[in-house]
Design a protein around this motif. Structure first.
Motif, PDB file in Angstrom:
ATOM      1  N   GLN A   1       0.833  -1.204   0.000  1.00  0.00           N
ATOM      2  CA  GLN A   1       0.000   0.000   0.000  1.00  0.00           C
ATOM      3  C   GLN A   1       0.865   1.250   0.000  1.00  0.00           C
ATOM      4  O   GLN A   1       0.596   2.200  -0.725  1.00  0.00           O
ATOM      5  CB  GLN A   1      -0.938   0.015   1.206  1.00  0.00           C
ATOM      6  N   LYS A   2       1.938   1.261   0.791  1.00  0.00           N
ATOM      7  CA  LYS A   2       2.841   2.422   0.824  1.00  0.00           C
ATOM      8  C   LYS A   2       3.494   2.613  -0.542  1.00  0.00           C
ATOM      9  O   LYS A   2       3.588   3.737  -1.041  1.00  0.00           O
ATOM     10  CB  LYS A   2       3.906   2.229   1.893  1.00  0.00           C
ATOM     11  N   GLY A   3       3.939   1.523  -1.158  1.00  0.00           N
ATOM     12  CA  GLY A   3       4.549   1.619  -2.486  1.00  0.00           C
ATOM     13  C   GLY A   3       3.562   2.136  -3.518  1.00  0.00           C
ATOM     14  O   GLY A   3       3.904   2.978  -4.358  1.00  0.00           O
ATOM     15  N   PHE A   4       2.337   1.647  -3.438  1.00  0.00           N
ATOM     16  CA  PHE A   4       1.304   2.119  -4.369  1.00  0.00           C
ATOM     17  C   PHE A   4       1.033   3.605  -4.156  1.00  0.00           C
ATOM     18  O   PHE A   4       0.989   4.377  -5.111  1.00  0.00           O
ATOM     19  CB  PHE A   4       0.013   1.324  -4.173  1.00  0.00           C
ATOM     20  N   ASP A   5       0.870   4.007  -2.896  1.00  0.00           N
ATOM     21  CA  ASP A   5       0.574   5.406  -2.592  1.00  0.00           C
ATOM     22  C   ASP A   5       1.683   6.337  -3.072  1.00  0.00           C
ATOM     23  O   ASP A   5       1.411   7.420  -3.585  1.00  0.00           O
ATOM     24  CB  ASP A   5       0.356   5.602  -1.090  1.00  0.00           C
ATOM     25  N   ASN A   6       2.934   5.930  -2.905  1.00  0.00           N
ATOM     26  CA  ASN A   6       4.056   6.770  -3.324  1.00  0.00           C
ATOM     27  C   ASN A   6       4.249   6.761  -4.835  1.00  0.00           C
ATOM     28  O   ASN A   6       4.618   7.775  -5.419  1.00  0.00           O
ATOM     29  CB  ASN A   6       5.350   6.323  -2.643  1.00  0.00           C
ATOM     30  N   GLY A   7       4.029   5.626  -5.475  1.00  0.00           N
ATOM     31  CA  GLY A   7       4.300   5.516  -6.902  1.00  0.00           C
ATOM     32  C   GLY A   7       3.156   5.925  -7.808  1.00  0.00           C
ATOM     33  O   GLY A   7       3.374   6.245  -8.980  1.00  0.00           O
ATOM     34  N   TYR A   8       1.949   5.956  -7.292  1.00  0.00           N
ATOM     35  CA  TYR A   8       0.778   6.237  -8.131  1.00  0.00           C
ATOM     36  C   TYR A   8       0.834   7.591  -8.842  1.00  0.00           C
ATOM     37  O   TYR A   8       0.579   7.661 -10.039  1.00  0.00           O
ATOM     38  CB  TYR A   8      -0.512   6.121  -7.315  1.00  0.00           C
ATOM     39  N   PRO A   9       1.153   8.698  -8.160  1.00  0.00           N
ATOM     40  CA  PRO A   9       1.154   9.985  -8.859  1.00  0.00           C
ATOM     41  C   PRO A   9       2.127  10.032 -10.035  1.00  0.00           C
ATOM     42  O   PRO A   9       1.799  10.549 -11.109  1.00  0.00           O
ATOM     43  CB  PRO A   9       1.567  10.997  -7.783  1.00  0.00           C
ATOM     44  N   ILE A  10       3.303   9.465  -9.864  1.00  0.00           N
ATOM     45  CA  ILE A  10       4.295   9.457 -10.950  1.00  0.00           C
ATOM     46  C   ILE A  10       3.831   8.524 -12.055  1.00  0.00           C
ATOM     47  O   ILE A  10       3.888   8.860 -13.240  1.00  0.00           O
ATOM     48  CB  ILE A  10       5.679   9.011 -10.420  1.00  0.00           C
TER      49      ILE A  10
ATOM     50  N   GLU B   1      10.234   2.291 -26.527  1.00  0.00           N
ATOM     51  CA  GLU B   1      10.893   3.358 -25.773  1.00  0.00           C
ATOM     52  C   GLU B   1      10.036   3.875 -24.612  1.00  0.00           C
ATOM     53  O   GLU B   1      10.570   4.348 -23.616  1.00  0.00           O
ATOM     54  CB  GLU B   1      11.260   4.517 -26.702  1.00  0.00           C
ATOM     55  N   LEU B   2       8.725   3.812 -24.760  1.00  0.00           N
ATOM     56  CA  LEU B   2       7.837   4.350 -23.737  1.00  0.00           C
ATOM     57  C   LEU B   2       7.358   3.305 -22.725  1.00  0.00           C
ATOM     58  O   LEU B   2       6.523   3.609 -21.874  1.00  0.00           O
ATOM     59  CB  LEU B   2       6.632   5.037 -24.391  1.00  0.00           C
ATOM     60  N   ALA B   3       7.902   2.113 -22.809  1.00  0.00           N
ATOM     61  CA  ALA B   3       7.574   1.080 -21.818  1.00  0.00           C
ATOM     62  C   ALA B   3       8.086   1.531 -20.453  1.00  0.00           C
ATOM     63  O   ALA B   3       9.157   2.131 -20.339  1.00  0.00           O
ATOM     64  CB  ALA B   3       8.210  -0.250 -22.207  1.00  0.00           C
ATOM     65  N   VAL B   4       7.330   1.268 -19.417  1.00  0.00           N
ATOM     66  CA  VAL B   4       7.698   1.688 -18.064  1.00  0.00           C
ATOM     67  C   VAL B   4       9.068   1.134 -17.688  1.00  0.00           C
ATOM     68  O   VAL B   4       9.890   1.830 -17.088  1.00  0.00           O
ATOM     69  CB  VAL B   4       6.632   1.246 -17.039  1.00  0.00           C
ATOM     70  N   SER B   5       9.333  -0.109 -18.053  1.00  0.00           N
ATOM     71  CA  SER B   5      10.626  -0.722 -17.726  1.00  0.00           C
ATOM     72  C   SER B   5      11.780   0.034 -18.387  1.00  0.00           C
ATOM     73  O   SER B   5      12.875   0.082 -17.841  1.00  0.00           O
ATOM     74  CB  SER B   5      10.644  -2.185 -18.141  1.00  0.00           C
ATOM     75  N   ASN B   6      11.528   0.638 -19.533  1.00  0.00           N
ATOM     76  CA  ASN B   6      12.566   1.419 -20.199  1.00  0.00           C
ATOM     77  C   ASN B   6      12.647   2.831 -19.606  1.00  0.00           C
ATOM     78  O   ASN B   6      13.740   3.353 -19.408  1.00  0.00           O
ATOM     79  CB  ASN B   6      12.304   1.495 -21.709  1.00  0.00           C
ATOM     80  N   LEU B   7      11.518   3.438 -19.336  1.00  0.00           N
ATOM     81  CA  LEU B   7      11.512   4.805 -18.814  1.00  0.00           C
ATOM     82  C   LEU B   7      12.155   4.898 -17.428  1.00  0.00           C
ATOM     83  O   LEU B   7      12.770   5.903 -17.093  1.00  0.00           O
ATOM     84  CB  LEU B   7      10.073   5.334 -18.738  1.00  0.00           C
ATOM     85  N   LEU B   8      12.027   3.869 -16.628  1.00  0.00           N
ATOM     86  CA  LEU B   8      12.551   3.888 -15.259  1.00  0.00           C
ATOM     87  C   LEU B   8      13.677   2.879 -15.069  1.00  0.00           C
ATOM     88  O   LEU B   8      13.941   2.449 -13.943  1.00  0.00           O
ATOM     89  CB  LEU B   8      11.411   3.617 -14.274  1.00  0.00           C
ATOM     90  N   LYS B   9      14.370   2.533 -16.152  1.00  0.00           N
ATOM     91  CA  LYS B   9      15.356   1.445 -16.094  1.00  0.00           C
ATOM     92  C   LYS B   9      16.545   1.725 -15.176  1.00  0.00           C
ATOM     93  O   LYS B   9      17.125   0.818 -14.625  1.00  0.00           O
ATOM     94  CB  LYS B   9      15.853   1.094 -17.500  1.00  0.00           C
ATOM     95  N   ASP B  10      16.923   2.974 -14.996  1.00  0.00           N
ATOM     96  CA  ASP B  10      18.087   3.286 -14.167  1.00  0.00           C
ATOM     97  C   ASP B  10      17.733   3.553 -12.708  1.00  0.00           C
ATOM     98  O   ASP B  10      18.560   4.021 -11.941  1.00  0.00           O
ATOM     99  CB  ASP B  10      18.821   4.507 -14.731  1.00  0.00           C
ATOM    100  N   MET B  11      16.492   3.259 -12.337  1.00  0.00           N
ATOM    101  CA  MET B  11      16.047   3.530 -10.964  1.00  0.00           C
ATOM    102  C   MET B  11      15.606   2.233 -10.294  1.00  0.00           C
ATOM    103  O   MET B  11      14.977   1.401 -10.920  1.00  0.00           O
ATOM    104  CB  MET B  11      14.877   4.517 -10.985  1.00  0.00           C
TER     105      MET B  11
ATOM    106  N   ILE C   1      12.419   5.175  -6.928  1.00  0.00           N
ATOM    107  CA  ILE C   1      11.127   5.511  -7.531  1.00  0.00           C
ATOM    108  C   ILE C   1      10.161   5.989  -6.452  1.00  0.00           C
ATOM    109  O   ILE C   1       9.396   6.936  -6.663  1.00  0.00           O
ATOM    110  CB  ILE C   1      10.552   4.299  -8.299  1.00  0.00           C
ATOM    111  N   MET C   2      10.214   5.362  -5.267  1.00  0.00           N
ATOM    112  CA  MET C   2       9.306   5.757  -4.186  1.00  0.00           C
ATOM    113  C   MET C   2       9.645   7.136  -3.637  1.00  0.00           C
ATOM    114  O   MET C   2       8.799   7.795  -3.039  1.00  0.00           O
ATOM    115  CB  MET C   2       9.329   4.720  -3.064  1.00  0.00           C
TER     116      MET C   2
ATOM    117  N   GLU D   1       8.189  13.779  -8.888  1.00  0.00           N
ATOM    118  CA  GLU D   1       7.843  14.196 -10.249  1.00  0.00           C
ATOM    119  C   GLU D   1       8.492  13.234 -11.231  1.00  0.00           C
ATOM    120  O   GLU D   1       9.326  12.412 -10.848  1.00  0.00           O
ATOM    121  CB  GLU D   1       8.281  15.635 -10.506  1.00  0.00           C
ATOM    122  N   VAL D   2       8.124  13.343 -12.497  1.00  0.00           N
ATOM    123  CA  VAL D   2       8.639  12.431 -13.518  1.00  0.00           C
ATOM    124  C   VAL D   2      10.164  12.580 -13.575  1.00  0.00           C
ATOM    125  O   VAL D   2      10.680  13.691 -13.718  1.00  0.00           O
ATOM    126  CB  VAL D   2       8.008  12.748 -14.892  1.00  0.00           C
ATOM    127  N   PRO D   3      10.909  11.471 -13.449  1.00  0.00           N
ATOM    128  CA  PRO D   3      12.372  11.527 -13.482  1.00  0.00           C
ATOM    129  C   PRO D   3      12.887  12.123 -14.800  1.00  0.00           C
ATOM    130  O   PRO D   3      12.235  12.031 -15.838  1.00  0.00           O
ATOM    131  CB  PRO D   3      12.793  10.060 -13.343  1.00  0.00           C
TER     132      PRO D   3
END
Length: 181
Positions: free
Chosen positions: A89-98, A140-150, A155-156, A160-162
């Motif tokens: 739940q904490k992970g969802f709450d923190n990650g949802y806005p991004i 290129e727009l896959a989540v795994s690619n967009l956040l690959k270095d994190m 992420i939590m 804002e968008v990295p």
């Protein structure tokens, strides 16, 4: 009539203050009870079962390790489930806005490209070009690619968008909507 009125007053006062609990009276039996005998009979009731003899007590005690192990296993499972729920739940709450911000932007780009492909009077060379563009955008727009270095902890922490994801999103927005902006 007065007894009924008193009963109603008693019930209504109980309902009005749910935090109060009725007083509890603890009573102890008048007979002496052996601490090992948890099934001691009440005082002099003829219809009660006799106390356990030593052989039955031994059988009962031999089951205790099994019962204890079962309770420990059940407690562990319940604790694990509660812990997972809190962390998830904490992970969802923190990650949802991004995630929502990224998903909306990606959805607009991919939706526009898919909409162009769905057009009826599209020339074949344009259709091939847009189809290639759509496949590249999906990669290129896959989540795994967009956040690959994190990692998950990073992420939590972001609010804002990295920057890396921001750059890729802006590239595709300019490519697709460039003339519309």
């Amino acid at each position: 009539v007065s007894l009924t009125a008193n009963m109603d007053d008693k019930h209504s006062s109980t309902r009005s203050s749910p935090r109060e609990s009725p007083s509890t009276v603890v009573t102890t039996p008048d007979v002496e009870v052996d601490d090992d005998d948890i099934w001691a009979s009440d005082s002099g009731d003829e219809n009660t079962e006799p106390a356990l003899d030593q052989s039955n007590r031994g059988d009962m005690l031999s089951d205790l390790p099994t019962v204890r192990r079962q309770h420990m296993t059940d407690g562990y499972r319940e604790g694990l489930a509660v812990g997972k729920a809190k962390v998830m739940q904490k992970g969802f709450d923190n990650g949802y806005p991004i995630g929502a911000a990224i998903a909306l932007r990606v959805g607009k780009v991919l939706g526009c490209l898919e909409g162009i492909l769905a057009a009826k009077d599209l020339r074949d060379e344009v259709k091939v070009s847009v189809k290639k563009m759509l496949e590249q955008a999906k990669l290129e727009l896959a989540v795994s690619n967009l956040l690959k270095d994190m990692n998950d902890e990073q992420i939590m922490q972001v609010r804002e968008v990295p920057d890396l994801a921001q750059g890729v999103l802006q590239k595709w927005e300019t490519k697709v909507f460039g003339s519309l902006s």
